[in-house]
Design a protein around this motif. Structure first.
Motif, short mmCIF file in Angstrom:
data_model
loop_
_atom_site.label_atom_id
_atom_site.label_comp_id
_atom_site.label_asym_id
_atom_site.label_seq_id
_atom_site.Cartn_x
_atom_site.Cartn_y
_atom_site.Cartn_z
N ASP A 171 0.83 -1.20 0.00
CA ASP A 171 0.00 0.00 0.00
C ASP A 171 0.86 1.25 0.00
O ASP A 171 0.37 2.36 -0.23
CB ASP A 171 -0.90 0.04 1.25
CG ASP A 171 -1.93 -1.07 1.25
OD1 ASP A 171 -2.46 -1.37 0.17
OD2 ASP A 171 -2.19 -1.64 2.33
N TYR A 172 2.15 1.07 0.26
CA TYR A 172 3.08 2.21 0.40
C TYR A 172 3.65 2.59 -0.95
O TYR A 172 4.06 1.74 -1.74
CB TYR A 172 4.22 1.81 1.34
CG TYR A 172 5.28 2.87 1.53
CD1 TYR A 172 5.12 3.84 2.52
CD2 TYR A 172 6.41 2.92 0.73
CE1 TYR A 172 6.08 4.82 2.70
CE2 TYR A 172 7.37 3.91 0.90
CZ TYR A 172 7.20 4.85 1.89
OH TYR A 172 8.14 5.82 2.07
N ASN A 173 3.68 3.92 -1.26
CA ASN A 173 4.34 4.35 -2.50
C ASN A 173 5.20 5.57 -2.28
O ASN A 173 5.27 6.13 -1.19
CB ASN A 173 3.32 4.54 -3.63
CG ASN A 173 2.35 5.69 -3.38
OD1 ASN A 173 2.75 6.77 -2.98
ND2 ASN A 173 1.07 5.43 -3.61
N ASN A 174 5.85 5.99 -3.35
CA ASN A 174 6.82 7.08 -3.26
C ASN A 174 6.18 8.46 -3.31
O ASN A 174 6.87 9.47 -3.20
CB ASN A 174 7.84 6.98 -4.40
CG ASN A 174 8.76 5.79 -4.23
OD1 ASN A 174 9.02 5.38 -3.11
ND2 ASN A 174 9.26 5.25 -5.32
N ARG A 175 4.86 8.52 -3.54
CA ARG A 175 4.22 9.83 -3.73
C ARG A 175 3.10 10.03 -2.69
O ARG A 175 1.95 10.27 -3.01
CB ARG A 175 3.65 9.93 -5.14
CG ARG A 175 4.74 9.82 -6.22
CD ARG A 175 4.28 10.36 -7.55
NE ARG A 175 3.04 9.74 -8.02
CZ ARG A 175 2.50 9.99 -9.20
NH1 ARG A 175 3.07 10.86 -10.02
NH2 ARG A 175 1.38 9.38 -9.57
N GLY A 176 3.48 9.88 -1.45
CA GLY A 176 2.56 10.17 -0.37
C GLY A 176 1.62 9.04 -0.02
O GLY A 176 0.63 9.24 0.68
N GLY A 177 1.93 7.84 -0.48
CA GLY A 177 1.08 6.69 -0.15
C GLY A 177 1.10 6.43 1.34
O GLY A 177 2.10 6.62 2.02
N GLN A 178 -0.02 6.00 1.86
CA GLN A 178 -0.15 5.81 3.29
C GLN A 178 0.53 4.53 3.77
O GLN A 178 0.42 3.49 3.13
CB GLN A 178 -1.62 5.77 3.68
CG GLN A 178 -2.34 7.09 3.54
CD GLN A 178 -3.79 6.96 3.94
OE1 GLN A 178 -4.55 6.19 3.37
NE2 GLN A 178 -4.18 7.71 4.95
N ASP A 179 1.24 4.64 4.88
CA ASP A 179 1.75 3.46 5.58
C ASP A 179 0.70 3.13 6.64
O ASP A 179 0.70 3.67 7.73
CB ASP A 179 3.10 3.77 6.22
CG ASP A 179 3.72 2.55 6.87
OD1 ASP A 179 3.24 1.44 6.63
OD2 ASP A 179 4.68 2.73 7.64
N LEU A 180 -0.25 2.28 6.27
CA LEU A 180 -1.47 2.12 7.05
C LEU A 180 -1.22 1.40 8.38
O LEU A 180 -0.47 0.44 8.44
CB LEU A 180 -2.50 1.36 6.22
CG LEU A 180 -2.93 2.06 4.92
CD1 LEU A 180 -3.83 1.14 4.11
CD2 LEU A 180 -3.64 3.37 5.24
N PRO A 181 -1.89 1.86 9.44
CA PRO A 181 -1.70 1.26 10.77
C PRO A 181 -2.60 0.06 10.99
O PRO A 181 -3.47 -0.27 10.18
CB PRO A 181 -2.09 2.40 11.70
CG PRO A 181 -3.19 3.12 10.95
CD PRO A 181 -2.77 3.05 9.49
N LEU A 182 -2.41 -0.58 12.13
CA LEU A 182 -3.34 -1.60 12.60
C LEU A 182 -4.67 -0.91 12.92
O LEU A 182 -4.69 0.14 13.53
CB LEU A 182 -2.77 -2.26 13.85
CG LEU A 182 -3.39 -3.56 14.34
CD1 LEU A 182 -3.10 -4.69 13.37
CD2 LEU A 182 -2.85 -3.91 15.73
N THR A 183 -5.77 -1.50 12.49
CA THR A 183 -7.09 -0.90 12.72
C THR A 183 -7.63 -1.35 14.08
O THR A 183 -7.11 -2.29 14.69
CB THR A 183 -8.07 -1.33 11.63
OG1 THR A 183 -8.34 -2.74 11.78
CG2 THR A 183 -7.50 -1.07 10.24
N PRO A 184 -8.70 -0.72 14.57
CA PRO A 184 -9.33 -1.22 15.80
C PRO A 184 -9.70 -2.70 15.71
O PRO A 184 -9.52 -3.45 16.68
CB PRO A 184 -10.57 -0.33 15.93
CG PRO A 184 -10.17 0.96 15.28
CD PRO A 184 -9.31 0.55 14.12
N LYS A 185 -10.19 -3.12 14.56
CA LYS A 185 -10.50 -4.53 14.37
C LYS A 185 -9.22 -5.37 14.42
O LYS A 185 -9.23 -6.51 14.90
CB LYS A 185 -11.20 -4.70 13.02
CG LYS A 185 -11.78 -6.08 12.78
CD LYS A 185 -12.56 -6.11 11.46
CE LYS A 185 -13.08 -7.51 11.17
NZ LYS A 185 -13.81 -7.57 9.88
N GLY A 186 -8.11 -4.79 13.95
CA GLY A 186 -6.84 -5.49 14.00
C GLY A 186 -6.33 -5.68 15.41
O GLY A 186 -5.78 -6.74 15.76
#
Length: 384
Positions: A171-186
């Protein structure tokens, strides 16, 4: 052999030997082999082979066994993801358990960490069922219990891309892509896995998801198969922050065999693999270093058919690679030139790595930890 000697041997081998249904002559031979000091080889990820003779040839005492079944899902941006759905994985884990049950002289279904030593003594291979992605339990957390009852002992949060639990590495990219966290469900899933005695696997997770999950977990966690971003600057490779956190948590980091994530040099060698292991040891300490595969026991099968011709074999990955390049995902701007390290794309990879470690100056005790001891320690701590 007298009855007295037979009873003594049975007692020495333990009750599990009787359950295995192995003849005493076989048990005697494996006990004698154990006495000779055969090494404990444990692989962080492979698959049940179609030819079960590969188990003996690999010399593995145990491995994390991916029993996932996938459904191909085309995403909105045109790239493809592979979902491990509940129905597909429930069918595949049932079939895998039956294969183990049908071959008791070769296989043991690993349910507790103690099964590793038992399988090793008996000359069998313990397989710890793993699923690469928690999509299989997205509907309800009680599905974790269902999979546990069928023998699941390792669960990965996500595979490449994020889901309702976690962010994925790609999900991560070089143009501001989000490094997504663990969700509440996670967070709820991490708790559930800790309570259930299932090992949490962070392979394919985003950096932030990995750090969040490590902080939340009450038990050691692992990255069963991955590589080092400090060596290959790629989204699928882990930064030192994750390696260090896994080590501080008491877990292990398994370095796998996909050579395009091990080195950007045009010709991959065992030295590149050792460099990955050394980096993990430097960042996390020797207790964090482990071996993984991510190919079948024999190796990457198409490359074997091509006599390990990397220039030809890498072509099967290029369409996927270029689709991620178009999304500007970190590292896909570098064109891959290879898929495998030829000398390690082999059924005897574990013994070859063992020899290479000794030749590279690792002590005997450190080598034993890397080739199996660290996996045994974590599995024994979590799977009780």
């Amino acid at each position: 052999m007298t009855d007295i000697h037979k009873r003594a041997l049975i007692k020495a081998m333990g009750a599990g030997a009787l359950l295995a249904g192995l003849p005493l002559t076989s048990l005697a031979k494996t006990q004698a082999a154990k006495a000779k000091g055969l090494p404990l080889y444990i692989d962080g990820l492979s698959f049940l082979p179609s030819d079960l003779s590969d188990l003996k040839a690999s010399r593995l005492s145990a491995f994390l066994c991916d029993i996932s079944a996938i459904e191909e899902v085309k995403q909105e941006d045109g790239t493809v993801n592979y979902k491990r759905t509940y129905n597909a994985c429930m069918k595949s884990i049932t079939e895998a358990a039956q294969t183990v049950k049908d071959n008791p002289s070769l296989l043991m279904q690993g349910l507790r960490g103690a099964d590793i030593e038992l399988a090793h003594k008996q000359g069998r291979t313990a397989v710890f069922f793993q699923i690469q992605g928690a999509d299989c339990v997205e509907e309800r957390l009680s599905q974790v219990d269902e999979f546990y009852q069928h023998g699941l002992r390792v669960l990965q949060l996500t595979h490449h891309y994020g889901n309702s639990f976690a962010g994925g590495a790609l999900d991560y990219n070089n143009r501001g892509g989000q490094d997504l966290p663990l969700t509440p469900k996670g967070y709820a899933l991490v708790d559930k896995l800790n309570d259930s005695g299932i090992l949490l696997d962070l392979s394919h997770s985003s950096e932030q998801t990995a750090l969040d999950a490590i902080s939340a977990s009450r038990m050691p966690v692992v990255q069963s198969h991955g590589a080092v971003r400090a060596i290959v600057n790629h989204a699928r490779c882990s930064p030192d922050s994750v390696i260090r956190a896994i080590a501080d948590n008491g877990g292990v980091f398994g370095v796998f065999m996909m050579s395009f994530w091990l080195t950007n040099d045009p010709k991959p060698t065992t030295a590149h693999y050792l460099a990955q292991l050394k980096h993990v040891a430097n960042i996390g300490g020797i207790d964090a270093v482990a071996i993984a595969n991510d190919y079948p026991l024999r190796g990457q099968e198409n490359l074997l058919k091509l006599n390990n011709d990397n220039a030809e074999g890498v072509k099967e990955y290029l369409e996927w690679w270029h689709s991620l390049r178009a999304k500007k995902v970190l590292g896909f701007d570098h064109e891959p030139q290879h898929v495998v390290i030829p000398e390690l794309n082999h059924i005897e990879r574990m013994s070859r790595i063992h020899d290479a470690l000794k030749g590279a100056g690792f002590s005997a005790s450190d080598t034993d930890k890397i080739i199996g001891g660290n996996w045994q320690r974590v599995l024994s701590q979590v799977l009780v």
